[in-house]
Enzyme design. Structure first.
Site, mmCIF file in Angstrom:
data_model
loop_
_atom_site.group_PDB
_atom_site.id
_atom_site.type_symbol
_atom_site.label_atom_id
_atom_site.label_comp_id
_atom_site.label_asym_id
_atom_site.label_seq_id
_atom_site.Cartn_x
_atom_site.Cartn_y
_atom_site.Cartn_z
ATOM 1 N N GLY A 14 -55.304 -15.602 -20.595
ATOM 2 C CA GLY A 14 -55.389 -14.134 -20.583
ATOM 3 C C GLY A 14 -54.081 -13.630 -19.854
ATOM 4 O O GLY A 14 -53.171 -14.135 -19.481
ATOM 5 N N GLN A 15 -54.228 -12.066 -19.852
ATOM 6 C CA GLN A 15 -52.755 -11.524 -19.386
ATOM 7 C C GLN A 15 -52.506 -12.066 -18.032
ATOM 8 O O GLN A 15 -51.158 -12.262 -17.883
ATOM 9 C CB GLN A 15 -53.083 -9.911 -19.557
ATOM 10 N N VAL A 16 -53.362 -11.626 -17.053
ATOM 11 C CA VAL A 16 -53.097 -12.134 -15.760
ATOM 12 C C VAL A 16 -52.861 -13.534 -15.576
ATOM 13 O O VAL A 16 -51.954 -14.275 -15.070
ATOM 14 C CB VAL A 16 -54.113 -11.507 -14.957
ATOM 15 N N ASP A 39 -65.353 -23.221 -18.393
ATOM 16 C CA ASP A 39 -66.079 -22.219 -19.018
ATOM 17 C C ASP A 39 -66.963 -21.344 -17.677
ATOM 18 O O ASP A 39 -67.730 -22.090 -17.084
ATOM 19 C CB ASP A 39 -67.013 -22.540 -19.988
ATOM 20 N N LEU A 40 -66.520 -20.288 -17.320
ATOM 21 C CA LEU A 40 -66.956 -19.817 -16.156
ATOM 22 C C LEU A 40 -68.347 -19.429 -16.367
ATOM 23 O O LEU A 40 -69.130 -18.928 -15.496
ATOM 24 C CB LEU A 40 -66.098 -18.473 -15.682
ATOM 25 N N TYR A 102 -59.773 -10.899 -8.989
ATOM 26 C CA TYR A 102 -59.650 -9.676 -9.466
ATOM 27 C C TYR A 102 -60.754 -8.971 -10.100
ATOM 28 O O TYR A 102 -61.553 -9.314 -10.446
ATOM 29 C CB TYR A 102 -58.578 -9.730 -10.642
ATOM 30 N N THR A 104 -61.884 -4.309 -10.450
ATOM 31 C CA THR A 104 -61.648 -3.269 -11.271
ATOM 32 C C THR A 104 -62.031 -1.753 -10.700
ATOM 33 O O THR A 104 -63.004 -1.899 -9.618
ATOM 34 C CB THR A 104 -62.293 -3.382 -12.597
ATOM 35 N N ASP A 105 -61.324 -0.889 -11.088
ATOM 36 C CA ASP A 105 -61.526 0.521 -10.904
ATOM 37 C C ASP A 105 -62.740 0.937 -11.477
ATOM 38 O O ASP A 105 -63.429 1.797 -11.103
ATOM 39 C CB ASP A 105 -60.314 1.161 -11.460
ATOM 40 N N TYR A 128 -69.959 -3.639 -17.715
ATOM 41 C CA TYR A 128 -68.823 -4.362 -17.318
ATOM 42 C C TYR A 128 -68.550 -3.972 -15.727
ATOM 43 O O TYR A 128 -68.445 -4.963 -15.142
ATOM 44 C CB TYR A 128 -67.678 -4.049 -18.046
HETATM 45 N N1 NAP Z 1 -57.657 -5.452 -18.362
HETATM 46 C C1 NAP Z 1 -57.599 -4.590 -17.876
HETATM 47 O O1 NAP Z 1 -57.522 -3.320 -18.094
HETATM 48 C C2 NAP Z 1 -58.256 -4.966 -16.569
HETATM 49 C C3 NAP Z 1 -58.561 -3.619 -15.692
HETATM 50 C C4 NAP Z 1 -58.870 -3.692 -14.407
HETATM 51 C C5 NAP Z 1 -59.161 -5.311 -13.699
HETATM 52 N N2 NAP Z 1 -59.040 -6.345 -14.661
HETATM 53 C C6 NAP Z 1 -59.433 -7.490 -14.303
HETATM 54 O O2 NAP Z 1 -58.141 -8.286 -14.180
HETATM 55 C C7 NAP Z 1 -58.607 -9.517 -14.361
HETATM 56 C C8 NAP Z 1 -57.663 -10.090 -15.334
HETATM 57 O O3 NAP Z 1 -57.864 -9.499 -16.726
HETATM 58 P P1 NAP Z 1 -56.882 -9.732 -18.009
HETATM 59 O O4 NAP Z 1 -56.338 -8.305 -18.137
HETATM 60 O O5 NAP Z 1 -56.047 -10.683 -17.748
HETATM 61 O O6 NAP Z 1 -58.079 -10.016 -19.366
HETATM 62 P P2 NAP Z 1 -57.885 -10.713 -20.317
HETATM 63 O O7 NAP Z 1 -56.529 -10.791 -20.683
HETATM 64 O O8 NAP Z 1 -59.030 -10.343 -21.255
HETATM 65 O O9 NAP Z 1 -58.121 -12.273 -20.036
HETATM 66 C C9 NAP Z 1 -59.302 -12.797 -19.532
HETATM 67 C C10 NAP Z 1 -59.328 -14.139 -20.002
HETATM 68 O O10 NAP Z 1 -60.666 -14.774 -19.339
HETATM 69 C C11 NAP Z 1 -61.245 -15.317 -20.348
HETATM 70 N N3 NAP Z 1 -62.582 -15.796 -20.265
HETATM 71 C C12 NAP Z 1 -63.547 -15.365 -21.219
HETATM 72 N N4 NAP Z 1 -64.851 -15.661 -21.065
HETATM 73 C C13 NAP Z 1 -64.406 -16.704 -20.169
HETATM 74 C C14 NAP Z 1 -65.194 -17.858 -19.787
HETATM 75 N N5 NAP Z 1 -66.435 -17.894 -19.993
HETATM 76 N N6 NAP Z 1 -64.604 -18.690 -19.161
HETATM 77 C C15 NAP Z 1 -63.464 -18.905 -18.819
HETATM 78 N N7 NAP Z 1 -62.747 -17.857 -19.058
HETATM 79 C C16 NAP Z 1 -63.028 -16.805 -19.938
HETATM 80 C C17 NAP Z 1 -60.674 -15.087 -21.702
HETATM 81 O O11 NAP Z 1 -60.516 -15.890 -22.738
HETATM 82 P P3 NAP Z 1 -60.661 -15.657 -24.131
HETATM 83 O O12 NAP Z 1 -59.686 -15.149 -24.813
HETATM 84 O O13 NAP Z 1 -60.851 -17.137 -24.717
HETATM 85 O O14 NAP Z 1 -61.865 -14.897 -24.409
HETATM 86 C C18 NAP Z 1 -59.285 -14.571 -21.308
HETATM 87 O O15 NAP Z 1 -58.265 -15.396 -21.276
HETATM 88 C C19 NAP Z 1 -60.195 -9.694 -14.675
HETATM 89 O O16 NAP Z 1 -60.844 -10.033 -13.810
HETATM 90 C C20 NAP Z 1 -60.267 -8.254 -15.362
HETATM 91 O O17 NAP Z 1 -61.861 -8.061 -15.037
HETATM 92 C C21 NAP Z 1 -58.549 -6.066 -15.676
#
Ligand code: NAP
Length: 301
Positions: A14-16, A39-40, A102, A104-105, A128
């Site tokens: 993922g991004q983070v 797998d979470l 992590y 979220t807002d 969510y």
């Molecule tokens: N993105 C935002 O705007 C945002 C805002 C506030 C907080 N956050 C929080 O920041 C954190 C990081 O988010 P991010 O932006 O990096 O999101 P992201 O790019 O969507 O990355 C999330 C990762 O989690 C993986 N994932 C999904 N289901 C899973 C599972 N069952 N087991 C293991 N991994 C799984 C995804 O894999 P797949 O690609 O294979 O699905 C993806 O690689 C999260 O906790 C998110 O809630 C994000």
């Protein structure tokens, strides 16, 4: 034997997750697990993976992040965002590891006039948001050495995010309608990873203090605030060369004119004061973080 901490990163694709792997690459013995490796949604797999890796630090970057889809996939969102953090926390406690998570807002309803502080009442508007709040609660209930970082509007030079979507639409169109009544702080995965490394380094050196004194919930976003419409304009102002020399016009619209399955908070701005006071850590302004990401995107195109 390595004296570097062993760090387990979930959601490594993922991004983070990717930003954390790059940030910790030179300071830790890294075990990055994407969804295939861990797998979470499977609590048994979480337990066995954490016991196999025996990490000093777990960085939980994995999450169910499809905000609109979550409205029709509640059980899966709850398993990944709501239950997995609790299982990770139990395992972290058992291993004596530090767990960084992590959130979220979107745990807030957006009704406050000023920036949200950590102790403000939560009231998620979406599945969510509710699932992420359940994860926070499960993690706190398990106790142990944990840090919850609530962030907002995350993007990176790769992945699914607003900036890359705007660049794609900006190439295709001369004008776009973008919501102007939701305000927040766009935050880069790179800034989150940098701040996370600084804080975990400090906390590990302190052995987390005698009374678990660092444990808690902290807001962590880039500085400043902007609406999605203002953010889109800022992206286009900086990228005419990526858009064939043009600067698409951005028309402000209301959230009510752009209906989505999930409801989103109008005011998403989080106060970073606690983070600054406790750790002396501050993320870049959203404008300079945007410059940095656009430079990376430009250099790759
Ligand atoms: N993105 C935002 O705007 C945002 C805002 C506030 C907080 N956050 C929080 O920041 C954190 C990081 O988010 P991010 O932006 O990096 O999101 P992201 O790019 O969507 O990355 C999330 C990762 O989690 C993986 N994932 C999904 N289901 C899973 C599972 N069952 N087991 C293991 N991994 C799984 C995804 O894999 P797949 O690609 O294979 O699905 C993806 O690689 C999260 O906790 C998110 O809630 C994000």
């Amino acid at each position: 034997m390595s004296t570097w901490p062993r760090v387990l990163v979930t959601g490594a694709d993922g991004q983070v997750g990717r930003a954390l792997l790059s940030e910790y690459g030179s300071v830790a013995e890294l075990v990055g697990c994407n969804r295939q490796a861990l797998d979470l949604s499977n609590p048994d797999q979480i337990r066995s993976k954490v016991r196999e890796v025996a990490p000093d630090v777990i960085l939980n970057a994995g999450a169910y992040t499809a905000v609109d889809r979550a409205e029709s996939e509640r059980d899966l969102a709850m398993a990944i965002n709501g239950q997995a953090p609790g299982v990770l926390a139990e395992e972290a406690k058992r291993a004596g590891a530090l767990l960084v998570h992590y959130s979220t807002d979107y745990v807030f309803d957006g009704s406050k006039a000023g920036p949200w502080v950590e102790d403000d009442g939560t009231n998620p508007l979406s599945v969510y948001g509710a699932s992420k709040l359940a994860g926070e609660d499960a993690l706190r209930a398990a106790g142990g050495r944990y840090l919850i970082f609530r962030t907002s509007w995350v993007y990176a030079p790769e992945g699914k995010n607003f900036v890359l979507t705007m660049l794609r639409l900006g190439r295709e169109r001369d004008s776009l309608n973008v919501v102007d009544d939701q305000v927040g702080a766009p935050t880069t995965a790179g800034e989150l990873a940098r701040a996370t490394r600084e804080i975990t380094t400090r906390v590990l050196a302190d052995d987390f203090g005698p009374e678990n004194k660092w444990a808690g919930t902290y807001h962590m976003t880039c500085g400043g605030a902007v609406s999605w419409c203002g953010f889109a304009r800022a992206i286009f102002e900086r990228t005419p060369e990526m858009l064939g020399g043009k600067t698409p016009s951005v028309n402000p619209i209301k959230t009510s004119e752009y209906p989505t399955p999930a409801k989103r908070p109008l005011n998403s701005v989080l106060s970073n004061e606690k983070l600054q006071q406790r750790f002396g850590v501050e993320l870049a302004s959203w404008e300079s973080a945007l410059d940095e990401v656009l430079a990376l995107v430009g250099s790759r195109s």
